[in-house]
Design a protein around this motif. Structure first.
Motif, short mmCIF file in Angstrom:
data_model
loop_
_atom_site.label_atom_id
_atom_site.label_comp_id
_atom_site.label_asym_id
_atom_site.label_seq_id
_atom_site.Cartn_x
_atom_site.Cartn_y
_atom_site.Cartn_z
N UNK A 157 0.86 -1.18 0.00
CA UNK A 157 0.00 0.00 0.00
C UNK A 157 0.90 1.23 0.00
N UNK A 158 0.33 2.38 -0.29
CA UNK A 158 1.10 3.63 -0.37
C UNK A 158 0.51 4.63 0.61
N UNK A 159 1.37 5.15 1.48
CA UNK A 159 0.96 6.14 2.48
C UNK A 159 1.60 7.48 2.14
N UNK A 160 0.76 8.51 2.06
CA UNK A 160 1.23 9.87 1.78
C UNK A 160 0.98 10.70 3.03
N UNK A 161 1.98 10.81 3.92
CA UNK A 161 1.74 11.42 5.23
C UNK A 161 1.35 12.89 5.18
N UNK A 162 1.88 13.64 4.21
CA UNK A 162 1.55 15.07 4.12
C UNK A 162 0.05 15.30 3.91
N UNK A 164 -2.20 12.68 4.58
CA UNK A 164 -2.88 11.65 5.38
C UNK A 164 -3.84 10.83 4.51
N UNK A 165 -3.29 10.38 3.39
CA UNK A 165 -4.04 9.56 2.45
C UNK A 165 -3.33 8.23 2.27
N UNK A 196 -2.64 -2.28 10.54
CA UNK A 196 -1.59 -1.30 10.28
C UNK A 196 -2.15 -0.10 9.51
N UNK A 197 -3.00 -0.35 8.54
CA UNK A 197 -3.60 0.75 7.79
C UNK A 197 -4.55 1.55 8.68
N UNK A 198 -5.32 0.88 9.49
CA UNK A 198 -6.21 1.60 10.41
C UNK A 198 -5.43 2.51 11.34
N UNK A 199 -4.29 2.02 11.82
CA UNK A 199 -3.50 2.78 12.78
C UNK A 199 -2.79 3.99 12.16
N UNK A 200 -2.79 4.09 10.84
CA UNK A 200 -2.27 5.30 10.19
C UNK A 200 -3.16 6.50 10.47
N UNK A 201 -4.41 6.23 10.85
CA UNK A 201 -5.39 7.29 11.10
C UNK A 201 -5.51 8.20 9.87
N UNK A 211 -14.90 1.64 -5.11
CA UNK A 211 -15.24 3.04 -5.33
C UNK A 211 -15.59 3.77 -4.03
N UNK A 212 -14.67 3.73 -3.11
CA UNK A 212 -14.84 4.43 -1.84
C UNK A 212 -13.53 5.10 -1.46
N UNK A 213 -13.63 6.14 -0.64
CA UNK A 213 -12.43 6.77 -0.08
C UNK A 213 -12.55 6.89 1.43
N UNK A 214 -13.56 6.25 2.00
CA UNK A 214 -13.82 6.40 3.43
C UNK A 214 -12.95 5.47 4.27
#
Length: 293
Positions: A157-162, A164-165, A196-201, A211-214
């Motif tokens: 997966x890809x995390x973009x911290x700036x 938060x996506x 792990x993804x959930x904990x990224x908040x 088709x969701x971004x939630x």
């Protein structure tokens, strides 16, 4: 026939991120940074990938391109031939094992026999691989490539911290994700990756299907696996061995999640198949727990 390709967005999604949608088949993602552009996945055929690149040309603004293969499932990397020699392709090291596996060639052979659009597909692997995690520093945006196994051994997966996506690809899915196999180990991996993804908040979590971004999709996936474990925990030894367990009331897919209104019947059948695998892995995990008690 290839599905149509279109560029999409979600409410609140930064303009530097574009969803590249190939009909109902899969969503790829495009991220524009100050230093380079990143295409996360190349869709299911080279033709689809070329269509996407043509649509993205104006947004690319002549920056160098980097491609990330999230994992070696056909709908995510079979477009690599459209990129080969033009841009580096990055994937997790476990992707090479999958690429070399005979089953990968067999999937291509089978799909080519069913649909003419796959007959010109050439399986192109990554140029660069990594273990653990990898960071792409784009100047204004950082892309952290995170190993999130469970759906497949090579999934990232890809995390973009700036922003938060989290671009979660297939680690998160609506209505449900699919575990790699019916083993307890793979079930533990997918639940760990979801945690792990959930904990990224994250402010937004964007999968490749559904088709969701939630971010609620992550909680929904975790709740589904927890409910599976709870329900399986009530079974007798005889019922645990029932090969038709997924057809029994209380253990069907629709007993755990709502099937979206209007979902095509073949798509619903696919997710029922995913549920069967998930249920099998949950049963195996429960049996192992009983043996160790």
């Amino acid at each position: 026939m290839n599905p149509a390709v279109e560029l999409c967005s979600y409410p609140g999604l930064d303009e530097r991120i574009v969803i590249v949608r190939a009909g109902d088949e899969v969503d790829a993602m495009f991220v524009r940074t100050e230093r380079f552009n990143v295409l996360i996945d190349t869709l299911g055929t080279p033709e689809l990938c070329r269509m996407a690149l043509d649509l993205l040309e104006e947004r690319a603004e002549a920056r160098p391109l980097i491609v990330v293969n999230s994992h070696m499932d056909w709908d995510h990397f079979w477009g690599n031939a459209a990129i080969a020699g033009r841009a580096p392709i990055i994937a997790h090291a476990a992707a090479l094992d999958r690429l070399r596996n005979a089953s990968t060639q067999q999937v291509l052979k089978d799909k080519a026999s069913q649909e003419a659009r796959f007959r010109n597909v050439e399986l192109i692997g990554p140029d660069i691989t990594f273990s653990g995690s990898m960071v792409l520093n784009g100047g204004d945006l950082t892309l952290e490539l995170i190993h999130t196994p469970g759906h497949t051994p090579d999934h990232i997966a890809v995390w973009i911290p700036e922003l938060r996506i989290c671009l979660a690809v297939d680690a998160v899915e609506s209505p449900i994700p699919e575990v790699w196999s019916r083993s307890a180990g793979d079930l533990r991996l997918i639940r760990s990756s979801l945690t792990r993804i959930r904990d990224l908040d994250a402010r937004l979590v964007i999968p490749a299907h559904g088709r969701t971004s939630s971010p609620s999709a992550v909680d929904g996936n975790l709740t589904y696996f927890e409910a599976l474990a709870d329900r399986v925990g009530t079974l007798s030894d005889r019922r645990l061995a029932d090969p038709q367990l997924g057809d029994i009331e209380g253990f069907r897919l629709e007993d755990f999640v709502a099937i979206p209104v209007g979902m095509p019947s073949d798509t619903a059948a696919f997710y029922r198949s995913c549920h069967e695998t998930n249920l099998g892995a949950t049963v195996q995990a429960h049996i192992e727990k009983l043996k160790s008690a």
